[in-house]
Each structure stands twice: as C-alpha cells, then as structure tokens.
Write a protein that holds these residues in place. Structure first.
Motif: not given
Length: 79
Positions: A13-18, A23-24, A41-44
């Motif tokens: 999960l941490e790798a996916e978040v990073l 990408r952001l 808009d989705a909450g980031v």
C-alpha cells in the motif's frame, strides 16, 4: 525449517501511495491540469508536499499550469 516470506500489505500500500504521489507531482510539472484537478477534486490535498517542500499547486504554477478545482472555496467537513 524454511522461512516463508509473506509480503506485508502495508508495504504494498505504501508503495502504491508513493507511486500515485510521484504521478501527481509529474502531472503538476507537465501541465496535465485535467488529471491533477480530478484527483484534487476527489480529495487529494492541494498542500501535499514532496521531499523539497513543494506543493502540487506551487509546482503547477511554477511550470505554468493553471489548475481550477471545483469546490475549492468550500471548507471540507462542514455543512
């Protein structure tokens, strides 16, 4: 006796978040305003910072991208 290595789901999960965060920040730099705005808009949070202390909006502005977020004037969590 052999050790069975089980992947830690938190590490995945941490790798996916990073990866998403990277990408952001890439979208902010490259000018992909539509993709960046959709995630915001989705909450980031717009004050998400990278290791240099740069925020998404700061990078987008620095690289000449104009990002408008729907609902940006509303306070989240309040009615």
């Amino acid at each position: 006796m052999t050790d069975n290595v089980i992947d830690d789901p938190r590490a995945t999960l941490e790798a996916e978040v990073l990866d998403l965060a990277a990408r952001l920040f890439d979208w902010a730099r490259s000018g992909d305003a539509a993709m960046l705005a959709a995630y915001i808009d989705a909450g980031v949070p717009v004050n998400l910072t990278n290791t240099n202390g740069d925020t998404l909006v700061m990078l987008a502005s620095y690289y000449g991208t104009r990002v408008r977020c729907r609902g940006a004037n509303r306070t989240r969590g309040r009615r």
